[in-house]
Write a protein that holds these residues in place. Structure first.
Motif, short mmCIF file in Angstrom:
data_model
loop_
_atom_site.label_atom_id
_atom_site.label_comp_id
_atom_site.label_asym_id
_atom_site.label_seq_id
_atom_site.Cartn_x
_atom_site.Cartn_y
_atom_site.Cartn_z
N TRP A 19 -13.40 9.36 -7.53
CA TRP A 19 -12.99 8.66 -8.48
C TRP A 19 -12.09 9.37 -9.82
N ARG A 20 -11.46 8.62 -10.04
CA ARG A 20 -10.56 9.07 -11.25
C ARG A 20 -11.60 9.72 -12.37
N ASP A 21 -12.38 8.92 -13.05
CA ASP A 21 -13.41 9.43 -13.64
C ASP A 21 -14.24 11.29 -13.37
N GLY A 105 -11.94 -16.63 -7.52
CA GLY A 105 -12.23 -15.77 -9.08
C GLY A 105 -12.22 -14.29 -8.45
N LEU A 106 -11.85 -13.38 -9.40
CA LEU A 106 -12.16 -11.93 -8.57
C LEU A 106 -12.73 -11.47 -9.78
N CYS A 107 -13.85 -10.93 -9.77
CA CYS A 107 -14.08 -9.74 -10.93
C CYS A 107 -14.85 -8.17 -10.56
N VAL A 108 -14.22 -7.13 -11.00
CA VAL A 108 -15.76 -6.68 -11.18
C VAL A 108 -16.16 -5.85 -12.37
N ALA A 109 -17.42 -5.39 -13.30
CA ALA A 109 -18.31 -5.33 -13.75
C ALA A 109 -16.98 -3.93 -15.07
N ARG A 112 -17.89 -0.85 -13.69
CA ARG A 112 -17.79 -0.22 -11.86
C ARG A 112 -16.20 0.17 -11.64
N ARG A 113 -15.41 -0.28 -12.41
CA ARG A 113 -13.37 -0.33 -12.13
C ARG A 113 -13.12 0.58 -11.74
N ARG A 114 -12.14 -0.05 -11.16
CA ARG A 114 -11.25 1.83 -10.68
C ARG A 114 -12.48 2.58 -9.56
N ARG A 115 -12.96 2.46 -8.76
CA ARG A 115 -13.22 3.19 -7.83
C ARG A 115 -13.09 1.62 -5.79
N GLY A 116 -12.31 1.33 -6.24
CA GLY A 116 -12.15 -0.05 -4.91
C GLY A 116 -13.06 -0.44 -4.97
N LEU A 117 -13.75 -0.72 -6.06
CA LEU A 117 -14.78 -2.29 -5.24
C LEU A 117 -13.98 -3.59 -5.01
N GLY A 118 -12.36 -3.73 -6.50
CA GLY A 118 -12.04 -4.95 -6.60
C GLY A 118 -11.44 -5.04 -5.10
N ARG A 119 -10.50 -4.09 -4.69
CA ARG A 119 -9.41 -3.71 -3.29
C ARG A 119 -10.22 -3.89 -2.07
N GLU A 120 -11.99 -3.61 -2.43
CA GLU A 120 -13.13 -3.78 -0.96
C GLU A 120 -12.75 -5.49 -0.86
N ALA A 144 -0.40 -10.92 -17.96
CA ALA A 144 0.01 -9.53 -17.80
C ALA A 144 -0.92 -8.81 -17.90
N ASN A 145 -1.85 -9.45 -17.03
CA ASN A 145 -3.28 -8.60 -16.08
C ASN A 145 -2.46 -7.20 -14.44
N ARG A 146 -2.15 -6.03 -16.02
CA ARG A 146 -1.28 -5.43 -15.02
C ARG A 146 -2.33 -5.17 -13.71
N ALA A 147 -3.47 -4.65 -14.07
CA ALA A 147 -4.44 -4.77 -12.54
C ALA A 147 -4.60 -5.32 -11.38
N ALA A 148 -4.36 -6.41 -12.16
CA ALA A 148 -4.88 -7.15 -11.13
C ALA A 148 -3.30 -7.34 -9.98
N LEU A 151 -3.16 -4.66 -7.59
CA LEU A 151 -3.88 -4.88 -7.05
C LEU A 151 -3.39 -5.79 -5.67
N TYR A 152 -3.12 -7.16 -5.98
CA TYR A 152 -2.82 -8.30 -5.05
C TYR A 152 -1.63 -7.68 -4.59
N ARG A 153 -0.71 -6.95 -5.67
CA ARG A 153 0.98 -6.70 -4.71
C ARG A 153 0.73 -5.74 -3.63
C1 LIG Z 1 -8.81 -6.64 -11.49
C2 LIG Z 1 -9.73 -6.24 -10.81
C3 LIG Z 1 -10.73 -6.95 -9.92
C4 LIG Z 1 -9.77 -5.06 -9.93
O1 LIG Z 1 -10.73 -3.70 -9.55
P1 LIG Z 1 -11.09 -2.87 -9.63
O2 LIG Z 1 -12.56 -2.42 -8.89
O3 LIG Z 1 -11.01 -2.12 -10.78
O4 LIG Z 1 -9.95 -2.25 -8.68
P2 LIG Z 1 -9.68 -1.45 -7.63
O5 LIG Z 1 -10.55 0.07 -8.46
O6 LIG Z 1 -10.19 -1.53 -6.08
O7 LIG Z 1 -8.01 -1.28 -7.61
C5 LIG Z 1 -7.41 -1.72 -6.83
C6 LIG Z 1 -5.38 -1.30 -6.93
O8 LIG Z 1 -6.26 -1.79 -8.82
C7 LIG Z 1 -4.34 -1.73 -9.12
N1 LIG Z 1 -5.20 -1.16 -10.55
C8 LIG Z 1 -6.72 -1.20 -10.20
N2 LIG Z 1 -6.77 -1.09 -11.80
C9 LIG Z 1 -5.65 -0.86 -12.52
C10 LIG Z 1 -5.64 -0.54 -14.33
N3 LIG Z 1 -6.65 -0.04 -14.29
N4 LIG Z 1 -4.55 -0.14 -14.45
C11 LIG Z 1 -3.34 -0.50 -13.12
N5 LIG Z 1 -3.49 -0.38 -12.12
C12 LIG Z 1 -5.31 -1.01 -11.64
C13 LIG Z 1 -4.32 -0.55 -8.67
O9 LIG Z 1 -3.41 -0.96 -7.61
C14 LIG Z 1 -5.39 0.03 -7.21
O10 LIG Z 1 -4.70 0.53 -6.38
P3 LIG Z 1 -5.09 2.50 -6.49
O11 LIG Z 1 -6.56 2.22 -6.40
O12 LIG Z 1 -4.58 2.83 -5.17
O13 LIG Z 1 -3.95 2.43 -7.72
C15 LIG Z 1 -10.62 -5.70 -12.38
O14 LIG Z 1 -9.80 -4.65 -13.32
C16 LIG Z 1 -11.10 -6.80 -12.74
O15 LIG Z 1 -12.35 -6.98 -12.38
N6 LIG Z 1 -10.56 -7.11 -13.89
C17 LIG Z 1 -10.62 -8.64 -14.72
C18 LIG Z 1 -11.07 -9.73 -13.74
C19 LIG Z 1 -9.60 -10.09 -13.67
O16 LIG Z 1 -8.77 -10.19 -13.99
N7 LIG Z 1 -9.51 -10.91 -12.52
C20 LIG Z 1 -8.12 -11.03 -11.49
C21 LIG Z 1 -8.33 -12.68 -12.25
S1 LIG Z 1 -6.61 -13.44 -11.37
#
Ligand SMILES: CC(C)(COP(=O)(O)OP(=O)(O)OC[C@H]1O[C@@H](n2cnc3c(N)ncnc32)[C@H](O)[C@@H]1OP(=O)(O)O)[C@@H](O)C(=O)NCCC(=O)NCCS
Length: 189
Positions: A19-21, A105-109, A112-120, A144-148, A151-153
């Motif tokens: 994991w990243r940490d 709806g999609l969320c990870v606590a 627990r983020r950045r461990r592949g759970l959102g992707r799972e 502005a939700n770069r993380a999501a 992931l979606y892209r």
């Molecule tokens: C969006 C969310 C579900 C991602 O869950 P996660 O378990 O952290 O995601 P993952 O570890 O599976 O990461 C999957 C991909 O998402 C992207 N990603 C996740 N977190 C990121 C971050 N902080 N910054 C940039 N990219 C990110 C990456 O592309 C990552 O792929 P990689 O690990 O190969 O780089 C989580 O951040 C979340 O719950 N956010 C708050 C709620 C939310 O925004 N829900 C979506 C509403 S549309």
């Protein structure tokens, strides 16, 4: 549509990447079970949804009715002892309307983020929707939700409509959203 429930321990991913940490995946992940949501999960789902989405969390009655309607496409990450660490929910239209789904709806606590759970969660729900004959999945996301968005892209979602999918005031004044979509090819076999 099928009505198959799911219960799958996540275990350790095959690539065993760190994991990243710097922690190994086993401790966190091996204890989590990915499964369909149950009625008794609703209070904990409400707690988790409020923790993550705060003022835009779903009201309890709506979460309940979404479970009533979409339980087989309502997946949770169960950490044991009554705790949930994430969920995904997809709502599907009727066959007469062409079986389209929206991810509602999609969320990870946070811890627990950045461990592949959102992707799972997303990979599993997409597989189930495809298996159930859904032709297209759509969702909205805050611009502005770069993380999501990343992931979606990475899962193949692309902007729908003009202006790169941007829909000003989609959820009301100032609540802009991107609309992304993913066409699903039918599952083989
Ligand atoms: C969006 C969310 C579900 C991602 O869950 P996660 O378990 O952290 O995601 P993952 O570890 O599976 O990461 C999957 C991909 O998402 C992207 N990603 C996740 N977190 C990121 C971050 N902080 N910054 C940039 N990219 C990110 C990456 O592309 C990552 O792929 P990689 O690990 O190969 O780089 C989580 O951040 C979340 O719950 N956010 C708050 C709620 C939310 O925004 N829900 C979506 C509403 S549309």
């Amino acid at each position: 549509m099928t009505a198959e429930s799911l219960e799958r321990p996540l275990g350790i991913p095959s690539d065993r990447r760190e994991w990243r940490d710097g922690r190994t995946p086993s401790a966190d992940r091996a204890r989590l079970v990915l499964r369909t949501a149950r009625e008794e999960d609703l209070p904990e789902l409400l707690r988790l949804d409020r923790e993550v989405f705060q003022d835009v969390a779903y009201p309890g009655f709506l979460l309940r009715q979404m479970w009533d309607m979409y339980a087989e496409h309502f997946l949770v990450l169960d950490a044991g002892e009554g705790r949930l660490r994430g969920y995904v929910l997809a709502a599907t239209t009727t066959p007469a309307l062409g079986l389209d789904s929206w991810i509602l709806g999609l969320c990870v606590a946070r811890d627990r983020r950045r461990r592949g759970l959102g992707r799972e969660l997303m990979t599993e729900i997409i597989a189930r929707l495809r298996r159930d004959g859904v032709a297209r999945v759509r969702l909205t996301v805050e611009p502005a939700n770069r993380a999501a968005i990343r992931l979606y892209r990475s899962l193949g979602f692309r902007p729908e409509g003009p202006d790169a999918g941007l829909r000003p005031d989609y959820f009301g004044p100032g609540m802009h959203r991107l609309v992304l979509g993913l066409p699903l090819t039918p599952a083989e076999g």
